[in-house]
Design a protein around this motif. Structure first.
Motif, mmCIF file in Angstrom:
data_model
loop_
_atom_site.group_PDB
_atom_site.id
_atom_site.type_symbol
_atom_site.label_atom_id
_atom_site.label_comp_id
_atom_site.label_asym_id
_atom_site.label_seq_id
_atom_site.Cartn_x
_atom_site.Cartn_y
_atom_site.Cartn_z
ATOM 1 N N ALA A 225 -0.485 8.134 22.703
ATOM 2 C CA ALA A 225 0.137 9.276 22.960
ATOM 3 C C ALA A 225 0.816 9.813 21.632
ATOM 4 O O ALA A 225 1.301 10.753 21.716
ATOM 5 C CB ALA A 225 1.413 8.843 23.982
ATOM 6 N N GLN A 226 0.849 9.062 20.539
ATOM 7 C CA GLN A 226 1.423 9.369 19.193
ATOM 8 C C GLN A 226 3.139 9.475 19.550
ATOM 9 O O GLN A 226 3.607 10.512 19.248
ATOM 10 C CB GLN A 226 0.961 10.764 18.622
ATOM 11 C CG GLN A 226 -0.594 10.690 18.183
ATOM 12 C CD GLN A 226 -0.839 12.211 17.613
ATOM 13 O OE1 GLN A 226 -1.479 12.922 18.560
ATOM 14 N NE2 GLN A 226 -0.872 12.120 16.481
ATOM 15 N N PHE A 227 3.420 8.447 20.081
ATOM 16 C CA PHE A 227 4.908 8.610 20.595
ATOM 17 C C PHE A 227 5.437 7.308 20.279
ATOM 18 O O PHE A 227 5.113 6.046 20.359
ATOM 19 C CB PHE A 227 5.004 8.835 21.941
ATOM 20 C CG PHE A 227 6.645 8.862 22.406
ATOM 21 C CD1 PHE A 227 7.295 9.837 22.256
ATOM 22 C CD2 PHE A 227 6.943 7.561 23.442
ATOM 23 C CE1 PHE A 227 8.627 9.843 22.937
ATOM 24 C CE2 PHE A 227 8.370 7.656 23.492
ATOM 25 C CZ PHE A 227 9.252 8.818 23.151
ATOM 26 N N GLY A 228 6.797 7.485 19.655
ATOM 27 C CA GLY A 228 7.567 6.036 19.369
ATOM 28 C C GLY A 228 8.990 6.192 19.412
ATOM 29 O O GLY A 228 9.485 7.527 19.337
ATOM 30 N N ILE A 229 9.734 4.901 19.551
ATOM 31 C CA ILE A 229 11.298 5.088 19.633
ATOM 32 C C ILE A 229 11.622 3.817 18.445
ATOM 33 O O ILE A 229 11.229 2.808 18.617
ATOM 34 C CB ILE A 229 11.695 4.789 21.156
ATOM 35 C CG1 ILE A 229 11.260 6.083 21.836
ATOM 36 C CG2 ILE A 229 13.345 4.757 20.746
ATOM 37 C CD1 ILE A 229 11.932 5.698 23.400
ATOM 38 N N ASP A 230 12.628 4.319 17.722
ATOM 39 C CA ASP A 230 13.219 3.258 16.708
ATOM 40 C C ASP A 230 14.650 3.058 16.832
ATOM 41 O O ASP A 230 15.279 4.158 17.299
ATOM 42 C CB ASP A 230 12.964 3.619 15.283
ATOM 43 C CG ASP A 230 11.517 3.625 14.859
ATOM 44 O OD1 ASP A 230 10.479 2.866 15.829
ATOM 45 O OD2 ASP A 230 11.074 3.799 13.697
#
Length: 280
Positions: A141-146
């Motif tokens: 999904a080309q999604f991330g959380i940092d």
């Protein structure tokens, strides 16, 4: 994917957002870098304050964790109440930059003046350390959380007006979403600013939003907008727009250049900078 790759003063702030937008995709675990950052502005005062920083950075990535350290050399010339990384504040330090008794070179006499003064000083800036955890990543999904925790150590000399002399602590959450060659990103932060007997500061909320475009496997460009609440009752909020270009010019090497425009007295009028990072 790590969003806060090298978050600045400057070295772990501007550079971190640039690395976030460029989406460094190498698997190297150690990164070393150096750069230069120049800003200029009046910050609501009657004189122009110029700030030059030369940060050296070190990074280490392992599994879902990324650790960063920035050690800057800094030179400041201008109003005594403009503090790098903070902006204009009420500074009651009798030994401050330009006040004659202080360690900074004064443009006035030998008696501490009661009005706004100017001066110049150089030395070690505030050392910054950050740790980022990739809380969620979905490559399909080309999604991330940092999630990031950052400490700004008060290593800059407060008597030279190079810093507050106190530690600051920041927590932030950042996310990104890819759309082919385009990526949009943004985040929010909260910083506990350390107060001294001379400078009283408030805790501040911050936010950023931006987009990047990957031209090819070697280069990308983008822009982001950065906001932070005013650091004291007598200062101003920070509002800045930064545009950048990143280029991988050799195996393991990446260069980045950026231009910043400020829109309030809490920000510089404008700034420019560049970094070079080697990964191995």
């Amino acid at each position: 994917m790590n969003l806060k790759n090298t978050s600045t003063l400057c070295a772990l702030g501007v550079l971190g957002l640039m690395a976030q937008a460029a989406h460094a995709d190498d698997s190297s675990t150690i990164k070393v870098g150096a750069g230069i950052d120049y800003t200029t502005g009046k910050y609501g005062t009657s004189t122009t304050t110029d700030i030059t920083q030369v940060p050296v950075t070190l990074g280490y990535d392992i599994d879902s964790w990324s650790f960063k350290l920035a050690v800057p050399y800094i030179h400041v010339s201008g109003a005594d109440n403009v503090i790098p990384g903070i902006g204009p504040v009420k500074n009651n330090n009798p030994n401050g930059r330009g006040k004659g008794k202080g360690k900074g070179n004064s443009q006035g006499g030998t008696t501490p003046p009661t009005t706004e003064t100017t001066g110049s000083a150089s030395g070690l800036g505030d050392v910054t350390a950050a740790a980022t955890y990739e809380a969620y990543t979905n490559n399909a999904a080309q999604f991330g959380i940092d999630l990031t925790g950052k400490v700004k150590f008060g290593t800059a000399d407060e008597d030279k007006g190079l810093g507050t002399g106190k530690n600051d602590y920041t927590v932030s959450i950042d996310s990104y979403k890819g759309f082919g060659a385009w990526t949009v990103f943004g985040g929010v932060s909260y910083t506990w600013l350390g107060s001294s007997q001379y400078i009283q500061l408030n805790d501040v909320f911050g936010a950023n939003v931006g987009a990047s475009y990957k031209l090819d496997s070697h280069s990308s460009f983008g822009a982001y907008y950065d906001y932070r609440e005013k650091a004291s009752d007598t200062s101003f909020a920070r509002n800045e727009l930064t545009g950048y270009y990143a280029y991988k010019f050799a195996s393991g090497w990446k260069a980045q250049a950026y231009v910043t425009k400020g829109f309030t007295d809490g920000s510089p009028d404008w700034g420019v900078g560049a970094t070079v990072v080697y990964s191995f």
